[in-house]
Enzyme design. Structure first.
Site, PDB file in Angstrom:
ATOM      1  N   ARG A  72      35.731   6.210  50.936  1.00 21.08           N
ATOM      2  CA  ARG A  72      35.737   4.957  51.693  1.00 21.08           C
ATOM      3  C   ARG A  72      34.346   4.306  51.765  1.00 21.08           C
ATOM      4  O   ARG A  72      33.983   3.684  52.761  1.00 21.08           O
ATOM      5  CB  ARG A  72      36.296   5.179  53.104  1.00 21.08           C
ATOM      6  CG  ARG A  72      37.744   5.668  53.129  1.00 21.08           C
ATOM      7  CD  ARG A  72      38.696   4.629  52.533  1.00 21.08           C
ATOM      8  NE  ARG A  72      40.060   5.119  52.504  1.00 21.08           N
ATOM      9  CZ  ARG A  72      40.651   5.683  51.430  1.00 21.08           C
ATOM     10  NH1 ARG A  72      39.980   5.800  50.291  1.00 21.08           N
ATOM     11  NH2 ARG A  72      41.892   6.100  51.495  1.00 21.08           N
TER      12      ARG A  72
ATOM     13  N   SER B 101      44.601   1.194  58.630  1.00 24.24           N
ATOM     14  CA  SER B 101      44.163   2.506  59.115  1.00 24.24           C
ATOM     15  C   SER B 101      42.898   2.364  59.951  1.00 24.24           C
ATOM     16  O   SER B 101      41.928   1.746  59.523  1.00 24.24           O
ATOM     17  CB  SER B 101      43.900   3.449  57.940  1.00 24.24           C
ATOM     18  OG  SER B 101      45.099   3.726  57.245  1.00 24.24           O
TER      19      SER B 101
ATOM     20  N   GLU C 231      37.201   3.648  60.504  1.00 19.73           N
ATOM     21  CA  GLU C 231      37.350   3.055  59.177  1.00 19.73           C
ATOM     22  C   GLU C 231      37.352   1.534  59.297  1.00 19.73           C
ATOM     23  O   GLU C 231      36.787   0.837  58.454  1.00 19.73           O
ATOM     24  CB  GLU C 231      38.640   3.538  58.510  1.00 19.73           C
ATOM     25  CG  GLU C 231      38.841   3.011  57.101  1.00 19.73           C
ATOM     26  CD  GLU C 231      39.998   3.686  56.388  1.00 19.73           C
ATOM     27  OE1 GLU C 231      40.706   2.984  55.646  1.00 19.73           O
ATOM     28  OE2 GLU C 231      40.199   4.902  56.573  1.00 19.73           O
TER      29      GLU C 231
END
Length: 298
Positions: free
Chosen positions: A171, A220, A290
């Site tokens: 990520r 998310s 995130e």
């Protein structure tokens, strides 16, 4: 510092005290001190060259994976529009502008009979953000398909970065400070369009079944800790359905936060921090955000 910006000559749209909340998938957040939608890359470069280097710059894409705080965003916010959303084929690569939606790129690749980008059909966002966050789903991520990315720096200079230059990790991609992604090349493999579409249909069905796709959400919320699933930790800590003000942890997928209709960005962020603390207390695991949280609190 903003007086010079107010006098800037642009061909695109430059607004001041511009609402950002309606653009966010959460439908929350304050205003941009200045919001610029450039007509093209030269328009963008010209404004950056005129810009006081002390003015902060924030780039927004589809606004799907962000909480824009209620106090808004200081400085200049750049929103890349249609001029940066073109998608074309070059041999077995898809060349996509940073503002092209991930789903659009996936669907266009399928139409061209190029496989490998099916996973993007399940990612709510735009290509620029997919690079910066190394967005992924369903067993793949952006790092596995990206050949190169073109960026523009704060001086308006364009540079092409290779896959190796970006130093992808989970990520995350490493870009020069202040870099704005302009377009990318994504690798595909020739395959039968019908088979590609069938795979995409499976991904969409799985996403619709497991995620609150029709709610006001931002995707998310927390990264998966190494070897663990964030949603499972959140569920085990008793947070499924937890509320704070107008915000709620989704009962369908508890790594998603929801705006039930009257949430503020402060509600969403406070709920997320409560979830982090409960998971820490229960499992001694520190969840990392995130979703990007941008701007000023009130």
């Amino acid at each position: 510092m903003m007086s010079r910006l107010r006098q800037a000559k642009v061909r695109g749209r430059l607004q001041f005290d511009a609402p950002l909340g309606p653009r966010s998938w959460f439908r929350t957040g304050g205003n941009a001190e200045a919001l610029f939608t450039p007509a093209d890359r030269e328009d963008l470069a010209q404004l950056l060259r005129q810009l006081d280097p002390r003015i902060p710059v924030t780039v927004l894409g589809a606004c799907s994976n962000v909480i824009i705080r209620d106090g808004g965003i200081k400085g200049l916010v750049i929103r890349l529009g249609g001029a940066f959303a073109q998608v074309m084929r070059q041999a077995d690569e898809v060349i996509a502008g940073a503002a092209a939606l991930d789903t659009t790129v996936s669907e266009q690749a399928a139409a061209w009979g190029l496989s490998g980008l099916e996973f993007m059909i399940g990612i709510p966002g735009a290509i620029g953000g997919a690079v910066i966050m190394n967005a992924g789903a369903h067993g793949s991520d952006t790092s596995k398909v990206l050949s190169w990315a073109e960026i523009m720096d704060r001086r308006g200079h364009i540079q092409r970065l290779s896959h190796a230059d970006l130093k992808f990790s989970y990520r995350h991609a490493t870009l020069p400070e202040g870099a704005i992604v302009l377009r990318v090349a994504l690798r595909g493999k020739p395959a039968e369009p019908a088979k590609i579409r069938a795979h995409m249909a499976e991904i969409k069905a799985q996403r619709d079944e497991s995620q609150p796709v029709r709610a006001r959400t931002g995707g998310s919320t927390f990264r998966n800790p190494t070897g663990q699933k964030a949603w499972a930790l959140i569920n085990a800590a008793g947070c499924r359905g937890l509320r704070h003000g107008g915000a709620q942890v989704s009962e369908k997928h508890c790594n998603f936060l929801l705006n039930l209709g009257d949430a503020t960005s402060a509600d969403l962020e406070a709920l997320g921090e409560t979830v982090r603390q409960k998971v820490q207390n229960h499992a001694q695991v520190q969840l990392e955000w995130e979703i990007k949280r941008l701007g000023e609190t009130r």
